[in-house]
Design an enzyme around this catalytic site. Sequence first.
Site, PDB file in Angstrom:
ATOM      1  N   ARG A  20       0.840  -1.196   0.000  1.00 11.11           N
ATOM      2  CA  ARG A  20       0.000   0.000   0.000  1.00 11.11           C
ATOM      3  C   ARG A  20       0.872   1.241   0.000  1.00 11.11           C
ATOM      4  NH1 ARG A  20      -4.730  -2.478   1.634  1.00 11.11           N
ATOM      5  NH2 ARG A  20      -4.140  -4.567   2.174  1.00 11.11           N
ATOM      6  N   VAL A  21       0.398   2.284  -0.628  1.00  9.32           N
ATOM      7  CA  VAL A  21       1.258   3.465  -0.722  1.00  9.32           C
ATOM      8  C   VAL A  21       1.552   4.079   0.640  1.00  9.32           C
ATOM      9  CG1 VAL A  21       0.795   4.084  -3.102  1.00  9.32           C
ATOM     10  CG2 VAL A  21      -0.684   4.946  -1.305  1.00  9.32           C
ATOM     11  N   ASP A  22       0.630   3.930   1.583  1.00  6.19           N
ATOM     12  CA  ASP A  22       0.917   4.456   2.933  1.00  6.19           C
ATOM     13  C   ASP A  22       2.128   3.742   3.514  1.00  6.19           C
ATOM     14  OD1 ASP A  22      -1.687   4.849   2.195  1.00  6.19           O
ATOM     15  OD2 ASP A  22      -2.560   3.957   3.993  1.00  6.19           O
ATOM     16  N   ASP A  23       2.447   2.584   2.956  1.00 10.48           N
ATOM     17  CA  ASP A  23       3.532   1.786   3.516  1.00 10.48           C
ATOM     18  C   ASP A  23       4.871   2.024   2.832  1.00 10.48           C
ATOM     19  OD1 ASP A  23       1.728   0.608   5.242  1.00 10.48           O
ATOM     20  OD2 ASP A  23       1.290  -1.038   3.878  1.00 10.48           O
ATOM     21  N   VAL A  24       4.881   2.876   1.831  1.00  8.42           N
ATOM     22  CA  VAL A  24       6.155   3.131   1.155  1.00  8.42           C
ATOM     23  C   VAL A  24       7.069   3.897   2.114  1.00  8.42           C
ATOM     24  CG1 VAL A  24       7.268   4.402  -0.724  1.00  8.42           C
ATOM     25  CG2 VAL A  24       5.218   3.062  -1.163  1.00  8.42           C
TER      26      VAL A  24
END
Length: 692
Positions: free
Chosen positions: A560-564
């Site tokens: 997920r992009v929040d996890d980049v």
Amino acid sequence: TSNHLRHVESMSTLPSGAGPIPKLNALILGESLASEEDDLVLPSHDFSAQAHVSSPHKYLDMYKSSIEDPAGFWSGIASQFYWKHKWAHPVYSENLDIRKGRINIEWFKGGITNICYNCLDTIIAAGNGEKIAIYWEGNEPGVDASLTYNQLLHRVCQLANYLKDIGVRKGDAVLIYLPMLMELPIAMLACARIGAVHSVVFAGFSSESLVQRIMDCKPKIVITCNAVQRGSKTIHLKDIVDTALTHSSLSGATVDVCLTYENESALKKENTKWVEGRDTWWQDVVPKYPATCDVEWVDAEDPLFLLYTSGSTGKPKGVLHTTGGYMVYTATTFKYAFDYKQSDIYWCTADCGWITGHSYVTYGPLLNGATVVVFEGAPNYPDFGRCWDIVDKYKVSIFYTAPTLVRSLMREGDEHVTRYSRKSLRVLGSVGEPINPSAWRWFFNLVGDSRCPISDTWWQTETGGFMITPLPGAWPQKPGSATFPFFGVQPVIVDEKGAELEGECSGYLCVKGSWPGAFRTLYGDHERYETTYFSAFPGYYFSGDGCSRDKDGYHWLTGRVDDVINVSGHRIGTAEVESALVAHPHCAEAAVVGVEHEVKGQGIYAFVTLVEGVPYSDDLRKSLIMTVRKQIGAFAAPDRIHWAPGLPKTRSGKIMRRILRKIASRQLDELGDISTLADPAVVDQLIALADC
Ligand code: ATP
Ligand code: MG
């Protein structure tokens, strides 16, 4: 070779030429396929020869026509289904651009059909009434049952008649809280038959989660069972429902009827708590109803079901799917992504409480007239060989599961797999999270004996069906890549500003245009639908996932992009670091999050679960960090390793990084909602081990 690769035809023998779909050209421009041979796993000649889509150029032909003429492409496929009245023109209409007004997607509008009719009646009319629709395997080995298509229709009609009789009408919500009994797909199909909207709640959810959902969709009736045996535990589902119904009633949503199936092997009738007037035993009433039931013909855009997402990133969203487009899309994706043939026996380990169980246990397979295995139990009961025992017992040929299961079985040792034959297997599938290349290889080499292509299907509750997926037999696979888009799907990777990136790139995964299986709204909250999915990058559907595309055009989901994580300016996907860790022989599972770092901006914090029997030590910690340095580079080396005997997961088995981020940054009073966790005790255990 060491990787058990199968070399069939050299890619350079494929025709070359620049087509109008430039992003896929690497696939046909054999010479430009940039990867080292060892990264490619080629389908065997025999497999490709029999496949629905047997080569990259066949795929490209179909893909191009699906993009250039979506109306023609999809109406051709939709015509193979039964429609009481054909849809009006146009085949679809959409506004996906928030700047132009309300987001609106419609497919086959004005078409009148029924998905239950297409799952059962048309299959029977084609002469397949005596084919097995469902093999049911109980929790205890040796406890099983089956239903032919005729028998399934009979059972569905009885329940449909009962529902009508108690006043459930077209458009009414029915909440289903059942384990993986045959009665679960039966209940879904009975709702569909009468035009009622089902909302299945995974039977592992707590009563609070149930209350939330009841308050949201206000069902007329709840369908449940008294108890279920999972592994060696008995879970009293009816008690959970009772608590939920009491609470929801106090909050103003009274459910009139609680239809309860007596799951005798788990709990006897006499020992079940009962509310007179509200509760009814399924077995007492349903079998008395006629075994035929006229279908309620519905519009293609009438709602079929409501389902909440698994809650990995926060409060679950009530995703609404409608009938016609969903029907066409799930059936078609099922057929192509698994190369489904009438002789296949298909098993998907997902629970019907998740979208995978809707699209690929129930609707997609039955629409194709498939024989489906439904398994009530747990993959580790009575031991870790249970899955392969079931595969051998039913001669399963297509096996579809999740990376979390693959990793957990991998951890237990190969002998649980190798003592079974698994000869019937021909296609494997994976869904739910990125599958680490080392898990992919284990699945491919060991479970599938290097014989079975793996369809690593990227999709979401919201998308209804597969979006990016291999078509087995059509092109070489790369372990860990979901490869290419399904027909009609235009994935785009954009940068922070929403500019489309070309060629080799990495960014935010969006979709351009609509596809038939797309969800139409978040129930009761169209505004949240628009802001969550269509506002970040106007003009596109935003998936929330990060993705990179390699030189050959293959797609790699990075989490997920929040996890980049941004380490000294390097954007690092959690999936990449996790895969590097899991490649270490002693690491069974890993979850990586970013934490604040004085120098680098963000540092990498890795939670690791070890292989059964391996103790955690300082040497092991160093060797894990070394593995990442070697595989990715020094910039991606974890700053911190946190030993995790267990990881916080959603009930569908996904790692909840949101909570791990809080533990990593020691913001323990900000853990947030942990009610969608499968085992909240894991959190305390991790906190206790924080300073080891
Ligand atoms: P929520 O939206 O509530 O946070 P969720 O996203 O986990 O929950 P689902 O719709 O069940 O709910 O899962 C879809 C997500 O799962 C995708 O957005 C993606 O992150 C992940 N996913 C699914 N399949 C794959 C796959 N094959 N490869 C990589 N990621 C995948
Ligand atoms: Mg999601």
